[in-house]
Design an enzyme around this catalytic site. Structure first.
Site, PDB file in Angstrom:
ATOM      1  N   CYS A   1      78.371  32.063   9.862  1.00  0.00           N
ATOM      2  CA  CYS A   1      79.066  32.864  10.872  1.00  0.00           C
ATOM      3  C   CYS A   1      78.513  34.277  10.869  1.00  0.00           C
ATOM      4  O   CYS A   1      77.979  34.748   9.867  1.00  0.00           O
ATOM      5  CB  CYS A   1      80.550  32.927  10.549  1.00  0.00           C
ATOM      6  SG  CYS A   1      81.294  31.324  10.662  1.00  0.00           S
TER       7      CYS A   1
ATOM      8  N   TYR B   1      78.430  18.053  12.036  1.00  0.00           N
ATOM      9  CA  TYR B   1      79.091  18.916  11.052  1.00  0.00           C
ATOM     10  C   TYR B   1      80.366  18.250  10.542  1.00  0.00           C
ATOM     11  O   TYR B   1      81.264  17.942  11.326  1.00  0.00           O
ATOM     12  CB  TYR B   1      79.393  20.248  11.740  1.00  0.00           C
ATOM     13  CG  TYR B   1      80.049  21.334  10.915  1.00  0.00           C
ATOM     14  CD1 TYR B   1      79.881  21.430   9.540  1.00  0.00           C
ATOM     15  CD2 TYR B   1      80.819  22.304  11.546  1.00  0.00           C
ATOM     16  CE1 TYR B   1      80.478  22.457   8.822  1.00  0.00           C
ATOM     17  CE2 TYR B   1      81.421  23.335  10.846  1.00  0.00           C
ATOM     18  CZ  TYR B   1      81.248  23.405   9.484  1.00  0.00           C
ATOM     19  OH  TYR B   1      81.834  24.429   8.779  1.00  0.00           O
TER      20      TYR B   1
ATOM     21  N   HIS C   1      83.846  21.673   5.088  1.00  0.00           N
ATOM     22  CA  HIS C   1      84.777  22.804   5.055  1.00  0.00           C
ATOM     23  C   HIS C   1      86.182  22.468   5.541  1.00  0.00           C
ATOM     24  O   HIS C   1      86.989  23.373   5.734  1.00  0.00           O
ATOM     25  CB  HIS C   1      84.218  23.988   5.889  1.00  0.00           C
ATOM     26  CG  HIS C   1      82.910  24.492   5.369  1.00  0.00           C
ATOM     27  ND1 HIS C   1      81.825  24.728   6.162  1.00  0.00           N
ATOM     28  CD2 HIS C   1      82.516  24.786   4.112  1.00  0.00           C
ATOM     29  CE1 HIS C   1      80.803  25.146   5.427  1.00  0.00           C
ATOM     30  NE2 HIS C   1      81.205  25.190   4.179  1.00  0.00           N
TER      31      HIS C   1
ATOM     32  N   ASP D   1      82.618  27.723  -0.809  1.00  0.00           N
ATOM     33  CA  ASP D   1      81.208  27.612  -0.447  1.00  0.00           C
ATOM     34  C   ASP D   1      80.540  28.984  -0.517  1.00  0.00           C
ATOM     35  O   ASP D   1      79.410  29.121  -0.982  1.00  0.00           O
ATOM     36  CB  ASP D   1      81.152  27.066   0.985  1.00  0.00           C
ATOM     37  CG  ASP D   1      79.853  26.376   1.264  1.00  0.00           C
ATOM     38  OD1 ASP D   1      79.182  25.982   0.301  1.00  0.00           O
ATOM     39  OD2 ASP D   1      79.506  26.247   2.440  1.00  0.00           O
TER      40      ASP D   1
END
Ligand code: ADP
Ligand code: SF4
Length: 690
Positions: free
Chosen positions: A30, A169, A172, A265
Site C-alpha cells: 500500500c 490474492y 491477510h 506481515d
C-alpha cells in the site's frame, strides 16, 4: 564491483511465461496514493524499477465496486475507465526492464463499501472488521459466479494495461478467497464450505480462470497466508496452510507466501527481526516446484543469499526495504553495500496508508515525492553558488541536511554540541526495542565520511556569536527539542499548577540515566511510542509502573504503525498497570490525582515519581538570538538563517529527516510552484446536466 557470493541474487528466474531478470521482487504494498494519485503511484513504482527490482507490483487492486475499501486509496480496475491510470504504472515499470505486477483483490466482508453503498458480501454473513455498523450478506451461487466473472474481466483489463504478472490474492484475511479458505470465516454447508477441498474451490477456480484468461503471456502468482498464527483453528504451517499449498502445488506460476495479518506481515522491528517468517514459510518450497517469494524486512545481502542457498525462497520479496531504499538491488549489484539505506521497521510508511495519505518513509525522504516534487532518491541538483553553509545540530534533521547539501556540492560545516553525531537517533535506539532505529544515524554518518566537502565539528555547542564568527553564508539551525515537564500536551493546554517539580522527570532525564524510584507514573499524553517504551524500560528495571493516559489505548497513535496491540500486550505481560481514559491533574507530596476524562471524577494514586511524556519544546534560543542580531549579518557575509526539524516544530524522526532533506534540496532553488509546493492530480469533472 560486488563479490561473487552475491551473484546468485542476480540469476534470472522464470515465472510461468515471463522471466524475472534477478531475484529482487517488490511485493505488493500500500502507498496511500492508489487510484487517487495514479501518477504519484506510477512514478514511485518506476523508481523501484530503475533501482533494479526485477518485479515491481502495485498495491492491492480493487476489481469491483461490491468491495470498496475507501477511504483507503488503492489501485482500481472496476471498469475500462481505470485502465489508463494503471497503464501509467506498468509503463513506468517497463521503462527500466522490470516486470510489472498487479494484485487483483476483492475484499469480501472486510469492505465497508463506504463510497459505493453496495452491501458487502462474503462466504458467511459477518460484521465488517472496523466498528462500522455494517454486516455482509452470504454470497449465493450467482454471487460466486459473478465474482469469478469480475476477476476474469479485471485480469483481462490488467493485461490490456500492460501488466506481466497478474496476482490472485488470498492473504491477510482481507480478501474473499482467503475468507473462503479459513474455517472461522467460512460457515457454508454447500460445495464451497465444510471440507478443505470445498473451501479451496473458489481459489482454485480463480487461479484456473485467470490463467485461462491471461496465462498465455502473463504470470499468475497467488499471494497466500500460510499461517494465520491462531493455531489449528485457522490456516497453519503444520496444518491446513500446508494442505492448501499441497493441494494446489503447481497450479499457480509462483507462490507469494505471507504469515498472519498485515500487522504481522509488516512486523515492526520492535517485535521481530529480519527474516522473522522463515519458520512458517520454509515448507513451501518442499511441496511445490514453482518459485516462491516471501518477505521479512530483508535488508542484508548476506541474509538474502542465505535464504536462497538454504532453499527457503527463490525470490527476495520486499515492501519496506524497497521503500527505504528503492535502489537496494542496484547497490548490491555494484557492491555498494554501505550505501544501502536500511529500513528501520518503524512502519511510518504503513501509517500513511492507515491515515489515507500518500506514503512517506523515515529513512527515505523522497518516498512518495517522486512525481509531485520530482525528487529522486539517488540524485540531487547541483549547488547553485559557492556559498558556505553551517548546519548547527547533528540530529536526524541536521545530519540529513548536511549530507544532502554535501552531495549537492556545497562547502558544509556541521557543528554538534555533544561528542556524538545523531541527536535523538543516538539516544532513542538505546531504549528497549528501538536498537534498529540506530540505522537512521548509521546511514547518514557513513555518507558524511565520504563527503570531503563536509567538515564535522563535535563537542561544539554554538552560540550566536560563534555562528557569526564562522563566516558562513548560510546557517541552518537544527538544534532539536526537549520534552516538557509541565504537563502541557493535549489534555492540559497550559502548565499544570499543582506539580511537585522535584519528582517530575521527562524522557530526556530517563535517557540521560537519571535514577527514579517507584512507584512511578508514566503519564502519556503524547500517544506515539515514547510513553510505552519508557514504561517498559522502568518496569524492566524492577519498578512498580502505572501508565496513565487520557486516551482509551496505550500508545494510541501506533494503531497506524501496526504496533498498538503488541505494545499494550507487552506492557500487560511484564506487569505495567494501565489506567486509560484518565488524566493526571495534580501531583504533590507523594500522591498523584487522576481524573476520569468522561466524568471528571478524581482518584488518588500514590507515586514517588511522574514521568511526563507530553509535548516537547523546540530548542530555539540560537535561532532567536541570530534573528535578533540580523543587522550584523551583512558584515560577516551571512545571507540567511533557517530552522529545520524539531527546532522548528517537534515531530517524528521522519518529519525531521524530511525537513532536513527538503531544506537542502531546495536551498537557493524555488520549487517553481507558487503557493502549492508540489504538483497535484485533479480528478476529471464528470458530466453535468445542461
Ligand atoms: P532533530 O530531530 O530535529 O534532528 P535532535 O534533537 O535529534 O533534533 O538533534 C538536535 C541536535 O542538535 C542534538 O544532537 C543537539 O546536541 C544539537 N544541538 C542543540 N543545540 C546546539 C547548539 N547550540 N550547537 C550545536 N549543537 C546543538
Ligand atoms: Fe522502513 Fe520505517 Fe521507511 Fe517503512 S517508514 S520503509 S518501516 S524505515
Amino acid at each position: 564491483m560486488r563479490s561473487s557470493q552475491y551473484d546468485i541474487l542476480f540469476e534470472p528466474v522464470r515465472i510461468g511465461p515471463v522471466t524475472a531478470k534477478n531475484r529482487f521482487f517488490q511485493v505488493p504494498h500500500c502507498n496511500g496514493m492508489g487510484h487517487r494519485a495514479p501518477s504519484g503511484m506510477a512514478a514511485m513504482r518506476g523508481i523501484k524499477a530503475e533501482g533494479g527490482w526485477a518485479v515491481v507490483c502495485t498495491e492491492v487492486c480493487e476489481i469491483h465496486p461490491s468491495a470498496d475499501v475507501s477511504p483507503h486509496s488503492h489501485a482500481r480496475l472496476w471498469d475500462d475507465a481505470d485502465i489508463p491510470a494503471l497503464a501509467r504504472a506498468a509503463e513506468a515499470i517497463h521503462r527500466y526492464g522490470a516486470l510489472a505486477g498487479v494484485e487483483l483483490g476483492h475484499h469480501g466482508f472486510r469492505a465497508q463499501n463506504r463510497t459505493t453503498r453496495e452491501v458487502p458480501m462474503g462466504p458467511s454473513s459477518q460484521t465488517v472488521v472496523s466498528y462500522d455498523p455494517v454486516q455482509s450478506r452470504v454470497m449465493d451461487k450467482q454471487d460466486i459466479r459473478d465474482l469469478r466473472r469480475w476477476h476474469r474481466a479485471a485480469a483481462l483489463r490488467a493485461k490490456r494495461a500492460g501488466f506481466d504478472v497478474i496476482y490472485v490474492y488470498a492473504a491477510h484475511g482481507l480478501v474473499t478467497p482467503m475468507q473462503f479458505l479459513s474455517r472461522r470465516y467460512n460457515q457454508r454447508t454447500d460445495e464451497y464450505g465444510g471440507s478443505l477441498e470445498n473451501r479451496v474451490r473458489l481459489l482454485r477456480e480463480l487461479i484456473e480462470e485467470t490463467k485461462d484468461a491471461v496465462g498465455d503471456t502473463c504470470a499468475v502468482p497467488v499471494r497466500i497466508c500460510v499461517d494465520e498464527l491462531i493455531g489449528p483453528s485457522g490456516l497453519c504451517a503444520d496444518g491446513e496452510g500446508r494442505d492448501v499449498i499441497e493441494m494446489l502445488a503447481d497450479l499457480p506460476d509462483l507462490w507469494d507466501v505471507t504469515v498472519g495479518d498485515w500487522s504481522n506481515d509488516s512486523r515492526p522491528s520492535r517485535f521481530g527481526d529480519e527474516g522473522v517468517h522463515e519458520e512458517y514459510v520454509r515448507f513451501v518450497k518442499q511441496v511445490t516446484g514453482k518459485p516462491v517469494v516471501g518477505n521479512g524486512r530483508f535488508t542484508s545481502p548476506d541474509t538474502m543469499v542465505s535464504q536462497i542457498r538454504r532453499g527457503v525462497l527463490d525470490f527476495i520479496g520486499a515492501a519496506r526495504p524497497s521503500i527505504a531504499d528503492p535502489f537496494l538491488p542496484r547497490k548490491v549489484e555494484l557492491g555498494q553495500m554501505e550505501d544501502i539505506r536500511e529500513c528501520i521497521g518503524c512502519n511510518i510508511c504503513a501509517a500513511a496508508d492507515n491515515t489515507y495519505t500518500p506514503i512517506r518513509c523515515t529513512q527515505n525522504p523522497t518516498m512518495g515525492e517522486e512525481w509531485r516534487r520530482g525528487w529522486h532518491p539517488e540524485k540531487v541538483p547541483p549547488q547553485e553558488s559557492e556559498d558556505s553553509i553551517l548546519v548547527v545540530g547533528a540530529g536526524p534533521a541536521g545530519l540529513e541536511c548536511a549530507v544532502t547539501l554535501g552531495k549537492r556540492g556545497y562547502q558544509v560545516m556541521l557543528a554538534e554540541a555533544t561528542e556524538e553525531l545523531g541527536g535523538r537517533a543516538v539516544r532513542e535506539p538505546r531504549l528497549p526495542g528501538l536498537a534498529v532505529w540506530g540505522r537512521v544515524r548509521e546511514y547518514r554518518v557513513e555518507q558524511l565520511h565520504r563527503l570531503a566537502n563536509v567538515e564535522v565539528f563535535l563537542a561544539s555547542p554554538m552560540t550566536a556569536q560563534d555562528v557569526l564568527d564562522t563566516g558562513a553564508n548560510r546557517v541552518v539551525v537544527a538544534t532539536g527539542s526537549r520534552w516538557r515537564r509541565d504537563g502541557v500536551a493535549r489534555y492540559h493546554r497550559s502548565p499544570m499548577t499543582v506539580l511537585d517539580d522535584r519528582s517530575v522527570f521527562t524522557p530526556d532525564d530517563i535517557m540521560d540515566g537519571t535514577a527514579v524510584s517507584g512507584p512511578v507514573i508514566v503519564y502519556d499524553d503524547d500517544h506515539y511510542y515514547m510513553g510505552g517504551v519508557i514504561a517498559e524500560k522502568l518496569r524492566l528495571q524492577g519498578l512498580e509502573v502505572t501508565l496513565v493516559t487520557p486516551a482509551p489505548l496505550v500508545s494510541a497513535w501506533t494503531v497506524n504503525t501496526l504496533e498498538q496491540t503488541r505494545i499494550q500486550r507487552r506492557l500487560l505481560q511484564i506487569g505495567v498497570r494501565i489506567r486509560a481514559n484518565e488524566a493526571l491533574v495534580a501531583f504533590q507530596d507523594g500522591e498523584a490525582r487522576l481524573a476520569c476524562t468522561f466524568t471528571g471524577t478524581v482518584q488518588p494514586q500514590p507515586a514517588k515519581a511522574v514521568i511526563m511524556v507530553t509535548a516537547r519544546l523546540q530548542n530555539d534560543t540560537l535561532y532567536d538570538d541570530l534573528m535578533a542580531r540580523s543587522d550584523e549579518w551583512e558584515a560577516v557575509g551571512l545571507k540567511a538563517v533557517t530552522r529545520i526539524g524539531d527546532a522548528e516544530a517537534p515531530g517524528t524522526i521522519a518529519a525531521a529527516i524530511f525537513s532536513g532533506h527538503r531544506h537542502a534540496r531546495e536551498c537557493e532553488r524555488t520549487t517553481g510552484q507558487e503557493g502549492v509546493p508540489f504538483l497535484r492530480e485533479i480528478p476529471a469533472l464528470g458530466s453535468w446536466p445542461s
